[in-house]
Design an enzyme around this catalytic site. Structure first.
Site, mmCIF file in Angstrom:
data_model
loop_
_atom_site.group_PDB
_atom_site.id
_atom_site.type_symbol
_atom_site.label_atom_id
_atom_site.label_comp_id
_atom_site.label_asym_id
_atom_site.label_seq_id
_atom_site.Cartn_x
_atom_site.Cartn_y
_atom_site.Cartn_z
ATOM 1 N N LYS A 1 -38.295 53.385 -62.802
ATOM 2 C CA LYS A 1 -37.354 54.500 -62.815
ATOM 3 C C LYS A 1 -37.558 55.318 -64.084
ATOM 4 O O LYS A 1 -37.177 54.892 -65.164
ATOM 5 C CB LYS A 1 -35.907 54.004 -62.766
ATOM 6 C CG LYS A 1 -34.946 55.170 -62.534
ATOM 7 C CD LYS A 1 -33.533 54.894 -62.984
ATOM 8 C CE LYS A 1 -33.342 55.016 -64.457
ATOM 9 N NZ LYS A 1 -33.585 56.354 -65.014
ATOM 10 N N CYS B 1 -38.718 55.771 -81.629
ATOM 11 C CA CYS B 1 -37.837 54.648 -81.993
ATOM 12 C C CYS B 1 -38.220 53.944 -83.285
ATOM 13 O O CYS B 1 -37.370 53.441 -83.999
ATOM 14 C CB CYS B 1 -37.843 53.647 -80.851
ATOM 15 S SG CYS B 1 -39.525 53.205 -80.362
ATOM 16 N N GLU C 1 -28.812 55.542 -85.493
ATOM 17 C CA GLU C 1 -30.050 56.181 -85.069
ATOM 18 C C GLU C 1 -29.758 57.625 -84.679
ATOM 19 O O GLU C 1 -28.933 57.885 -83.809
ATOM 20 C CB GLU C 1 -30.640 55.425 -83.875
ATOM 21 C CG GLU C 1 -31.980 55.970 -83.455
ATOM 22 C CD GLU C 1 -32.565 55.231 -82.269
ATOM 23 O OE1 GLU C 1 -31.842 55.040 -81.274
ATOM 24 O OE2 GLU C 1 -33.742 54.845 -82.335
#
Ligand code: NAD
Length: 492
Positions: A183, A291, A389
């Protein structure tokens, strides 16, 4: 006026073919640089996931199917896929850059290269990895220890490196003999059409790889589908926690690659005079939408102003512009929502007393979801911009007085994914790196390598992708006890 031809699909890639979706919803995709509509695909429904899982299940359970293919045959199919991806790399990169704002030069270096490199790497690895070992039993007889594919994988990928992160999963799971329903994120669905074409060309058995685009509800449905054997997820820590909880209830194996807030640690002997390119890649790559970036820059107080100058100069010199322009170094954020989020953090940084050294103002671009590359000074590690973050081109430069204090600051984080140590002394750098609580760390640079396991500690995730460790994540182990060879062997 738009010069862009719309990229449209009315079908989903299920069971080795393009099939009509079972719902009527659409996902519209806009250019991050121009905000124009650039394409649209069907929004997958639970019924489409059911069909895709049934196809993946059938392909896996077929006694002559993918899992039963020899390692050599699987490896050759993966190499054909690598060739088919290479042939489409430029088109794939263009689509990714338009969708998520990744500068095209970076897309060409990473998204255009990583997937085929990974398929070839895991093709080689599966040829060389023994799947069966015979051991002498301690209580007599022999034992066969067999590695078997875990089964049908539900793979969920984010938008920031859509093709590389898909391949982090696809390449090892295919090598292992698994099948998959993938997905993609709604932000980056157009490149997945190119991937599907490459898969078709490579000639896999029907149903080995299925792709259904959709949002988080669809992802949640896939995670808990009763006919899925393993979940592989890359995305935010928030979603990762939800998925981990569900997989915990189901006792379903799961690999989680989640968020980060890594430290780029400048030791007092670091030579930064020629390091601009490496510093950029380690702290600001892909508009900060990466990330593993070292978004907390730790600087010795004695060199604080100098290091602020290096980062301020770097940020101010960056070429900000349309992601498709080959000279662009910083493109827009992937979505209006993402820009709002990053701007919210910049406002929060100012409100909490951090000093802006570069950027910090609304972008001057007339259109597109741009954010100015921003460097904050005088940041305490406890401040929001140092703890959460941001996922944008925003760095916090944090002063420290001793190596021990730098280490304590580096480890004072919920996360532990990437990071870097900058020093003229390699051994000192390695010794320091070993003490940082993180899944991976670079000395004087940071870049993921296909041969090295990648993943997080703490809230950055569970498990590893890449390297031989990434293959093990898609294998389970079975022991077959054999009495032969023991005391009764040969008895009538
Ligand atoms: P996200 O978690 O919102 O979405 C990621 C994917 O998961 C999307 O496909 C989304 O539709 C799906 N999803 C969201 N919630 C879900 C749920 N509850 N169940 C199932 N599927 C769900 O993250 P994002 O904003 O798309 O991506 C950015 C995040 O991903 C950042 O936090 C970043 O650090 C992280 N990331 C981590 C890595 C890594 O390897 N550790 C790599 C890239 C990005």
């Amino acid at each position: 006026m738009s010069t862009q031809t719309l990229i449209e699909s009315n079908e989903l890639f299920i069971g080795g073919d393009w099939v009509a979706p079972q719902g009527s919803g659409r996902i519209d995709v806009h250019s991050a640089s121009t905000e124009e509509l650039i394409g649209s695909v069907p929004d997958g429904t639970n019924a489409d996931i059911d069909a895709a899982v049934a196809a993946a299940r059938g392909a896996f359970d077929d006694p002559q199917g993918w899992a039963a293919w020899t390692a050599e045959d699987r490896a050759q199919a993966m190499e054909r896929l690598a060739d088919a991806l290479d042939a489409r790399a430029e088109e794939t990169c263009q689509r990714i850059s338009m969708q998520n704002g990744m500068p095209i030069s970076i897309a060409q270096q990473l998204e255009g290269v990583f997937p085929s490199v990974l398929h070839r790497y895991y093709a080689g690895l599966i040829r060389a990895t023994p799947m069966r070992e015979e051991r002498a039993g301690l209580l007599g007889g022999t034992i066969l220890v067999e590695k078997t594919p875990v089964g049908v994988v539900g793979a969920i990928v984010p938008w920031n490196f859509p093709q590389a992160l898909a391949a982090f999963k696809l390449a090892p799971l295919l090598a292992a003999g698994c099948t998959v329903v993938m997905k993609p994120s709604p932000e980056t669905v157009l490149d997945s059409l190119t991937l599907a074409e490459a898969i078709r060309e490579a000639g896999f058995p029907d149903g080995v790889i299925n792709i259904v685009a959709g949002g988080r509800e669809l992802g949640a449905y896939l995670v808990e589908h009763p006919r899925v054997d393993k979940v592989a997820f890359t995305g935010s820590t928030t979603a990762g926690r939800t998925i981990a909880a569900r997989c915990g209830e189901l006792l379903r194996p799961v690999t989680l690659e989640l968020g980060g807030k890594s430290a780029a640690i400048m030791l007092d002997d670091a030579d930064l005079s020629t390091a601009a390119e490496n510093l950029f890649a380690a702290t600001l790559l892909n508009n900060g939408q990466t990330c593993f970036l070292g978004t907390r820059v730790l600087a010795p107080r004695a060199r604080y102003d100098e290091i602020l100058g290096v980062f301020g100069g770097l940020a101010n010199a960056l070429q900000v512009g349309d992601a498709l322009d080959p000279t662009t170094q910083i493109g827009p954020m992937a979505s209006a929502r993402q820009r709002e989020r990053v701007e919210g953090y910049i406002a929060k940084g100012k409100a909490e007393g951090a000093r802006v050294v570069a950027g910090g103002e609304p972008s001057e671009q007339e259109r597109g979801w741009f954010v100015q590359p921003t460097i904050f000074a005088d940041v305490a590690n406890s401040q929001t911009i140092a703890q959460e973050e941001i996922f944008g081109p925003v760095l916090s430069v944090i002063p420290y007085d001793s190596d021990e204090e730098a280490l304590a600051i580096a480890n004072d984080s919920e996360y532990g994914l990437g990071g870097s140590v900058w020093t003229a002394d390699q051994e000192r750098g390695e010794a320091f790196a070993r003490r940082v609580q993180t899944g991976s760390i670079g000395i004087n640079h940071y870049m993921i390598d296909p041969a090295a396991p990648f993943g997080g500690v703490k809230a950055s995730g569970i498990g590893r992708e890449l390297g031989p460790e990434g293959l093990q994540a898609y294998l389970s182990t079975q022991s077959i006890y054999n009495k032969q060879g023991g005391a009764e062997a040969g008895a009538p």
